[in-house]
Enzyme design. Structure first.
Site, PDB file in Angstrom:
ATOM      1  N   THR A  97     -12.179 -48.508   5.198  1.00 33.78           N
ATOM      2  CA  THR A  97     -13.827 -48.547   4.627  1.00 33.78           C
ATOM      3  C   THR A  97     -14.672 -48.399   5.803  1.00 33.78           C
ATOM      4  O   THR A  97     -14.167 -48.618   7.008  1.00 33.78           O
ATOM      5  CB  THR A  97     -14.046 -49.662   3.743  1.00 33.78           C
ATOM      6  OG1 THR A  97     -14.234 -50.730   4.573  1.00 33.78           O
ATOM      7  CG2 THR A  97     -13.014 -50.132   2.645  1.00 33.78           C
TER       8      THR A  97
ATOM      9  N   ASN B 285     -18.856 -58.575  -4.489  1.00 34.52           N
ATOM     10  CA  ASN B 285     -18.202 -58.154  -3.379  1.00 34.52           C
ATOM     11  C   ASN B 285     -18.797 -57.753  -2.316  1.00 34.52           C
ATOM     12  O   ASN B 285     -18.591 -57.501  -1.134  1.00 34.52           O
ATOM     13  CB  ASN B 285     -17.292 -56.712  -3.979  1.00 34.52           C
ATOM     14  CG  ASN B 285     -17.087 -55.799  -3.023  1.00 34.52           C
ATOM     15  OD1 ASN B 285     -16.025 -56.099  -2.482  1.00 34.52           O
ATOM     16  ND2 ASN B 285     -17.972 -54.674  -2.872  1.00 34.52           N
TER      17      ASN B 285
ATOM     18  N   TYR C 200     -17.486 -65.429   9.646  1.00 35.80           N
ATOM     19  CA  TYR C 200     -16.840 -64.599   8.580  1.00 35.80           C
ATOM     20  C   TYR C 200     -15.774 -65.155   7.952  1.00 35.80           C
ATOM     21  O   TYR C 200     -15.575 -65.602   6.828  1.00 35.80           O
ATOM     22  CB  TYR C 200     -16.502 -63.406   9.358  1.00 35.80           C
ATOM     23  CG  TYR C 200     -15.892 -62.431   8.127  1.00 35.80           C
ATOM     24  CD1 TYR C 200     -16.694 -61.700   7.324  1.00 35.80           C
ATOM     25  CD2 TYR C 200     -14.426 -62.051   8.058  1.00 35.80           C
ATOM     26  CE1 TYR C 200     -16.137 -60.598   6.549  1.00 35.80           C
ATOM     27  CE2 TYR C 200     -13.998 -61.063   7.158  1.00 35.80           C
ATOM     28  CZ  TYR C 200     -14.800 -60.470   6.540  1.00 35.80           C
ATOM     29  OH  TYR C 200     -14.404 -59.572   5.500  1.00 35.80           O
TER      30      TYR C 200
HETATM   31  P1  NAD Z   1     -18.800 -51.776   3.043  1.00 37.96           P
HETATM   32  O1  NAD Z   1     -19.580 -51.782   4.381  1.00 37.96           O
HETATM   33  O2  NAD Z   1     -18.190 -50.373   3.015  1.00 37.96           O
HETATM   34  O3  NAD Z   1     -19.516 -52.165   1.930  1.00 37.96           O
HETATM   35  C1  NAD Z   1     -20.193 -53.283   1.812  1.00 37.96           C
HETATM   36  C2  NAD Z   1     -21.333 -53.084   0.982  1.00 37.96           C
HETATM   37  O4  NAD Z   1     -22.037 -54.412   0.820  1.00 37.96           O
HETATM   38  C3  NAD Z   1     -22.398 -52.029   1.283  1.00 37.96           C
HETATM   39  O5  NAD Z   1     -22.815 -51.077   0.443  1.00 37.96           O
HETATM   40  C4  NAD Z   1     -23.749 -52.664   1.723  1.00 37.96           C
HETATM   41  O6  NAD Z   1     -24.793 -52.323   1.917  1.00 37.96           O
HETATM   42  C5  NAD Z   1     -23.527 -54.045   0.650  1.00 37.96           C
HETATM   43  N1  NAD Z   1     -24.401 -55.017   1.185  1.00 37.96           N
HETATM   44  C6  NAD Z   1     -24.350 -55.935   2.476  1.00 37.96           C
HETATM   45  N2  NAD Z   1     -25.363 -56.700   2.269  1.00 37.96           N
HETATM   46  C7  NAD Z   1     -25.833 -56.778   1.157  1.00 37.96           C
HETATM   47  C8  NAD Z   1     -26.748 -57.748   0.557  1.00 37.96           C
HETATM   48  N3  NAD Z   1     -27.384 -58.596   1.227  1.00 37.96           N
HETATM   49  N4  NAD Z   1     -27.172 -57.639  -0.668  1.00 37.96           N
HETATM   50  C9  NAD Z   1     -26.381 -56.569  -1.370  1.00 37.96           C
HETATM   51  N5  NAD Z   1     -25.471 -55.682  -1.006  1.00 37.96           N
HETATM   52  C10 NAD Z   1     -25.220 -55.916   0.526  1.00 37.96           C
HETATM   53  O7  NAD Z   1     -17.667 -52.671   3.189  1.00 37.96           O
HETATM   54  P2  NAD Z   1     -16.304 -52.831   2.351  1.00 37.96           P
HETATM   55  O8  NAD Z   1     -15.209 -52.821   3.319  1.00 37.96           O
HETATM   56  O9  NAD Z   1     -16.281 -52.367   0.967  1.00 37.96           O
HETATM   57  O10 NAD Z   1     -16.504 -54.626   2.325  1.00 37.96           O
HETATM   58  C11 NAD Z   1     -16.681 -55.174   0.748  1.00 37.96           C
HETATM   59  C12 NAD Z   1     -16.139 -56.712   0.728  1.00 37.96           C
HETATM   60  O11 NAD Z   1     -14.825 -56.587   1.295  1.00 37.96           O
HETATM   61  C13 NAD Z   1     -16.814 -57.507   1.966  1.00 37.96           C
HETATM   62  O12 NAD Z   1     -17.193 -58.715   1.203  1.00 37.96           O
HETATM   63  C14 NAD Z   1     -16.092 -57.542   2.922  1.00 37.96           C
HETATM   64  O13 NAD Z   1     -16.049 -58.725   3.582  1.00 37.96           O
HETATM   65  C15 NAD Z   1     -14.561 -57.696   2.131  1.00 37.96           C
HETATM   66  N6  NAD Z   1     -13.658 -57.332   3.105  1.00 37.96           N
HETATM   67  C16 NAD Z   1     -13.361 -56.118   3.401  1.00 37.96           C
HETATM   68  C17 NAD Z   1     -11.984 -55.806   4.120  1.00 37.96           C
HETATM   69  C18 NAD Z   1     -11.644 -54.242   4.575  1.00 37.96           C
HETATM   70  O14 NAD Z   1     -10.881 -54.451   5.305  1.00 37.96           O
HETATM   71  N7  NAD Z   1     -12.460 -53.546   4.446  1.00 37.96           N
HETATM   72  C19 NAD Z   1     -11.172 -56.649   4.388  1.00 37.96           C
HETATM   73  C20 NAD Z   1     -11.416 -58.109   3.872  1.00 37.96           C
HETATM   74  C21 NAD Z   1     -12.355 -58.495   2.983  1.00 37.96           C
END
Ligand code: NAD
Length: 250
Positions: A189, A87, A154
């Site tokens: 988030t 994730n 993305y």
């Molecule tokens: P967030 O920024 O709260 O959490 C993402 C986490 O990933 C962070 O803790 C960060 O430190 C970690 N991370 C980043 N780069 C990294 C790396 N190289 N190695 C290990 N860890 C790493 O974001 P979120 O909203 O919780 O997003 C989680 C996932 O959900 C992502 O893949 C994001 O693309 C996807 N997503 C989020 C949304 C949304 O609306 N929040 C929508 C669609 C998809």
């Protein structure tokens, strides 16, 4: 009462924040033993605290040696790996159009959001095959199913995650490994906060675009992730499931 993933060993990447943290909480509630991975050590410790303790592994998912070591640490501690939630991800420079994107920024998004998922799958599946099976859920996005302006790397990376999910699912279906993805819509988030900044107009615009009329709560994604990982979804593989308040149904 028994949990949906009682006794399963689960690794969650991106577990220091947002959707990963919420999933860790849900997995723990449903009886799993957790390994939490992220580059953010302080955030990992906080998530571990929330769930009363877990193995934490500082891992950069773009580095093969670190991902290999992540899986090895899980095996050292728990002896097996039943489920993985891949994730970890970043949003990139949202609002930057295709021709405006700088090469380094493009590469960074694809490295973390696409290559990172592939590396995690690679080492997790190697272990799952050794032990006779397992279940993987990757985080794609609605941006893995439809286009989204101002987010070209993305969108490309997340479409890539959907493709990787299908391919790995087909490759290992007869060997006991299921591979699915979730496609979150717009969830509240820190990632979303970074995209929206402090602009109420942009928030309003995002809200307007949601058929369900609100943003998702991270716990609502976690429920889908736990189900897909669990044996309750034993005949489901290769799917990328929108959890999006109806966004891609439009
Ligand atoms: P967030 O920024 O709260 O959490 C993402 C986490 O990933 C962070 O803790 C960060 O430190 C970690 N991370 C980043 N780069 C990294 C790396 N190289 N190695 C290990 N860890 C790493 O974001 P979120 O909203 O919780 O997003 C989680 C996932 O959900 C992502 O893949 C994001 O693309 C996807 N997503 C989020 C949304 C949304 O609306 N929040 C929508 C669609 C998809």
């Amino acid at each position: 009462m028994s949990g949906m993933v009682d006794g399963k060993v689960v690794v969650v990447t991106g577990a220091a924040s947002g959707l990963g943290r919420a999933a860790a909480v849900a997995f723990a509630r449903e009886g799993a033993s957790l390994a939490l991975a992220d580059i953010d050590a302080a955030g990992l410790a906080e998530t571990a605290d929330h769930i009363g303790g877990a193995l934490t592994i500082e891992t950069d998912v773009t580095e093969a040696a670190q991902v290999d070591a992540m899986v090895a640490a899980v095996i050292d501690r728990y002896g097996r790996l039943d489920c993985a939630f891949n994730n970890a991800g970043i949003e990139g420079k949202a609002g930057t159009t295709t021709i405006e994107y700088e090469e380094d920024d493009w590469d960074r998004v694809v490295r973390i959001d696409l290559k990172g998922v592939w590396l995690c799958m690679k080492y997790e599946i190697m272990q799952m095959l050794r032990q006779g099976g397992g279940s993987i859920v990757n985080t794609a996005s609605i941006a893995g199913l439809v286009g989204l302006t101002g987010s070209s790397p993305y969108v490309a990376a997340k479409h890539g995650v959907v493709g990787l999910t299908k391919t790995a699912a087909l490759e290992y279906a007869r060997l006991g490994v299921r591979v699915n993805a979730v496609c979150p819509g717009v969830f509240d988030t820190p990632l979303l906060e970074r995209i929206l900044g402090n602009t109420p107009e942009r928030k309003e615009m995002y809200l307007d675009a949601q058929p369900i009329g609100r943003l998702g709560e991270p716990e609502e994604l976690a429920e889908a992730v736990v189900w897909l990982c669990s044996d309750a979804a034993s005949f489901v593989t290769g799917q990328s499931m929108p959890v999006d308040g109806g966004y891609v149904a439009q």
